[in-house]
Design an enzyme around this catalytic site. Structure first.
Site, PDB file in Angstrom:
ATOM      1  N   HIS A 159     -14.566  -8.385  20.868  1.00  0.00           N
ATOM      2  CA  HIS A 159     -14.675  -9.015  19.543  1.00  0.00           C
ATOM      3  C   HIS A 159     -13.415  -9.803  19.207  1.00  0.00           C
ATOM      4  CE1 HIS A 159     -17.955  -5.913  18.267  1.00  0.00           C
ATOM      5  NE2 HIS A 159     -18.426  -6.862  19.018  1.00  0.00           N
ATOM      6  N   CYS A 177      -7.123 -23.203  17.037  1.00  0.00           N
ATOM      7  CA  CYS A 177      -7.074 -24.416  16.214  1.00  0.00           C
ATOM      8  C   CYS A 177      -8.477 -25.020  16.145  1.00  0.00           C
ATOM      9  CB  CYS A 177      -6.104 -25.434  16.806  1.00  0.00           C
ATOM     10  SG  CYS A 177      -6.121 -26.990  15.910  1.00  0.00           S
ATOM     11  N   GLN A 190     -14.186  -2.878  21.050  1.00  0.00           N
ATOM     12  CA  GLN A 190     -14.704  -3.714  19.970  1.00  0.00           C
ATOM     13  C   GLN A 190     -13.590  -3.980  18.955  1.00  0.00           C
ATOM     14  OE1 GLN A 190     -18.853  -2.283  18.598  1.00  0.00           O
ATOM     15  NE2 GLN A 190     -17.983  -0.532  19.686  1.00  0.00           N
ATOM     16  N   GLY A 194     -15.375   6.647  19.497  1.00  0.00           N
ATOM     17  CA  GLY A 194     -15.057   6.161  18.158  1.00  0.00           C
ATOM     18  C   GLY A 194     -15.828   4.944  17.705  1.00  0.00           C
ATOM     19  N   ASP A 232      -7.552  -4.848  16.876  1.00  0.00           N
ATOM     20  CA  ASP A 232      -6.195  -4.455  16.437  1.00  0.00           C
ATOM     21  C   ASP A 232      -5.162  -4.499  17.560  1.00  0.00           C
ATOM     22  OD1 ASP A 232      -7.501  -1.069  16.307  1.00  0.00           O
ATOM     23  OD2 ASP A 232      -6.599  -2.139  18.002  1.00  0.00           O
TER      24      ASP A 232
END
Ligand code: BV8
Ligand code: ZN
Length: 318
Positions: free
Chosen positions: A158, A166, A120, A253, A123
């Protein structure tokens, strides 16, 4: 899902289940990257405690205040670019290697297939850990299809902070360029909530855009390539298809509050599978899990994989 199940926290019992897994699935959340210095969302120091998600991570917020969304996204992106994968990312990434799968997961129906690895997190740290593993000598042996499969089986449901879309020509770009617009060069926190003129926000073709309206260089407004609340997550069909085959799901987590990810454990249980939770504290699905390991996953996951290797080695030499 029946609530009678008493979950175990016996690592050896779970390792035996893992060793007999025919198809392992992994689902991760922000807790996986906490040790890499990336803020989680909820919990004590969660960012949603100081930022309203619907003001920075929803389509309505984007339509009303694209500069607010970009200011938030720029600071998140900056943090992601400065972070590095931790021991949990690295341990999970080793499952991209056939030798590791053979040693740790000897019962996989198709050992050539890496586990379904869903995150999810936006990063990119899971992907970066995999990229490092793919530079190892063993990975060099892998043929193009095997390498492609490793990346296909890792799903950023995600989206990713490394991706921009764009809003005009729909071009999707993966970029580590930082900042994405000169306005973000200097420290955003000093600006307060002074509005940023929309033409100074990240643009398709970047600041060197010269008025052409070619695809990928059309000057259109770029949006962060992440899935906002109310938007359909990525690869849902593929995830559901693969989940039906998963007999062990390792949930790491995540508070298991955000849907549809929060429903995946239920899907695996409904199909008679085993669910194990690795989380610092209690989560929404603990009561329904077969195994619950509370603690920092950057410790728990390497520990479990080490124990699994020892048990399987002992088994193999018995
Ligand atoms: C959708 C990108 C339709 C942006 C994010 C059903 C019921 C109720 C609500 C809904 C529902 N269905 C849909 C909804 C609405 C909504 C939702 O779930 N709302 C919740 C809040 C109630 N869902 C949606 O809008 C989704 N879209 O449903 O579309 C649809 C669906 C399917 C098919 C067709 C159509 C879209 C959701 C995606 C939103 N975007 N992020 C951005 O980040 O900027 S979600 C955001 O939350 C992150 O991506 C994050 O990953 C996700 C989940 O959070 P966690 O990762 O779990 O993080 P959290 O902080 O909560 O928990 C961290 C845990 O780690 C804690 O428990 C902590 O104790 C632990 N921890 C900390 N340190 C460690 C640790 N654990 C181990 N080791 C450590 N060291
Ligand atoms: Zn464009």
């Amino acid at each position: 899902m029946s609530t009678s199940l008493t979950s175990s926290s016996d690592p050896d019992a779970f390792c035996r289940i893992l060793a007999s897994s025919k198809s392992l699935g992994i689902l991760t959340g922000a807790g996986l990257s906490a040790a890499s210095g990336i803020e989680t969302y909820r919990g004590v120091d969660g960012q949603w405690n100081h930022t309203n998600p619907f003001e920075v991570a929803s389509l309505r917020a984007w339509n009303e205040n694209p500069d607010r969304v970009w200011t938030y996204s720029h600071s998140r992106r900056d943090a992601c670019l400065r972070a590095s994968p931790n021991a949990a990312h690295d341990a999970l990434a080793t499952l991209s290697l056939l030798s590791t799968r053979k040693r740790l997961l000897p019962s996989l129906t198709d050992p050539s297939k890496p586990p379904l690895y869903i995150t999810q997190n936006i990063d990119g740290l899971c992907r970066r850990a995999i990229d490092s593993i793919m530079k190892t000598p063993e990975a060099e042996e892998m043929d193009a299809d095997e390498k492609k499969l490793v990346h296909e089986r890792h799903i950023e449901m995600h989206g990713s902070m490394y991706r921009v879309v764009c809003t005009q020509c729909k071009c999707i770009k993966w970029t580590e360029e930082n900042p994405l617009a000169p306005i973000f060069a200097n420290d955003t926190s000093t600006r307060g909530d002074e509005k940023i003129p929309i033409d100074q926000l990240p643009r398709c073709g970047g600041s060197s855009w010269s008025g052409s309206n070619r695809y990928g260089r059309c000057g259109g407004l770029l949006r962060p390539g992440v899935v906002w609340f109310g938007e359909v997550p990525e690869n849902q069909g593929e995830i559901i298809r693969h989940l039906t085959k998963v007999d062990v799901l390792l949930v790491i987590g995540t508070s298991s509050l955000v849907h549809p990810a929060a429903s995946y454990a239920g899907t695996v249980k409904k199909n008679g599978g085993t669910v194990a939770v690795c989380n610092l504290g209690p989560t929404q699905i603990d009561d329904h899990a077969d195994f619950v390991f509370h603690g920092p996953c950057e410790k728990t996951i390497p520990m479990l994989f080490k124990r699994l290797g020892q048990i399987n080695d002992a088994q193999a030499s018995a």
